[in-house]
Write a protein that holds these residues in place. Structure first.
Motif, short mmCIF file in Angstrom:
data_model
loop_
_atom_site.label_atom_id
_atom_site.label_comp_id
_atom_site.label_asym_id
_atom_site.label_seq_id
_atom_site.Cartn_x
_atom_site.Cartn_y
_atom_site.Cartn_z
N SER A 17 0.84 -1.37 0.09
CA SER A 17 -0.08 0.06 -0.02
C SER A 17 1.06 1.26 -0.04
N SER A 19 2.89 1.88 -1.96
CA SER A 19 3.33 2.21 -3.37
C SER A 19 2.07 2.62 -3.94
N HIS A 20 0.83 2.82 -3.46
CA HIS A 20 -0.62 2.94 -4.01
C HIS A 20 -0.44 4.38 -4.47
N LYS A 21 -1.05 4.44 -5.91
CA LYS A 21 -1.11 5.73 -6.25
C LYS A 21 -1.77 7.03 -5.78
N ASN A 22 -2.59 6.79 -4.89
CA ASN A 22 -3.31 7.73 -4.14
C ASN A 22 -2.42 8.10 -2.96
N LEU A 23 -2.12 9.36 -2.85
CA LEU A 23 -1.23 9.65 -1.92
C LEU A 23 -1.90 9.67 -0.37
N ARG A 26 -1.23 6.22 0.37
CA ARG A 26 0.15 5.94 0.50
C ARG A 26 0.48 6.41 2.10
N ASP A 59 11.48 4.75 -0.87
CA ASP A 59 10.30 5.13 -1.79
C ASP A 59 9.55 6.25 -1.21
N ASP A 63 7.75 11.62 -0.70
CA ASP A 63 6.65 11.76 -0.92
C ASP A 63 6.07 13.14 -1.01
#
Length: 118
Positions: A17, A19-23, A26, A59, A63
């Motif tokens: 999770s 790495s999810h596209k929704n910040l 994430r 990663d 962010d």
């Protein structure tokens, strides 16, 4: 598990999770992952994988949401403390640098090394 009784499958799901596209998802996953990591003993961190944890921190360190960046810094600090736990004072930075350079790309290793300075 000895300390926190955190199931590894939950940590695996949280790891995915982050790495999810929704910040927002994430960031929430990053904070939850850090809370789990902060309660783990060294053996649990090793069982999950120190390299996985430092990769997650890498990663998230850049962010867009501050919660995710803060969680990344905290995860990196937890891994650092676990790595250098039984190391002589004068060797701590060398051991930490070696770990980061062996597990991460050079640019990512530098970004993590900037976070945790012995």
């Amino acid at each position: 598990m000895v300390g926190s009784m955190t199931p590894l499958p939950l940590l695996q799901k949280l790891r995915v999770s982050v790495s999810h596209k929704n910040l927002r998802i994430r960031a929430k996953a990053a904070v939850s992952l850090y809370k789990c990591v902060s309660k783990m003993v060294n053996e649990e961190m090793e069982e999950f994988g120190m390299e996985k944890l430092i990769e997650v921190a890498t990663d998230l360190v850049n962010d867009r949401l501050p919660e995710a960046r803060d969680a990344a810094r905290s995860i990196a600090t937890s891994v650092y403390e676990a790595i250098i736990k039984d190391v002589e004072v004068e060797e701590k930075m060398e051991v930490w640098q070696s770990f980061c350079h062996s597990k991460l790309t050079p640019i990512n290793a530098i970004s993590i090394l900037k976070i945790v300075k012995a």
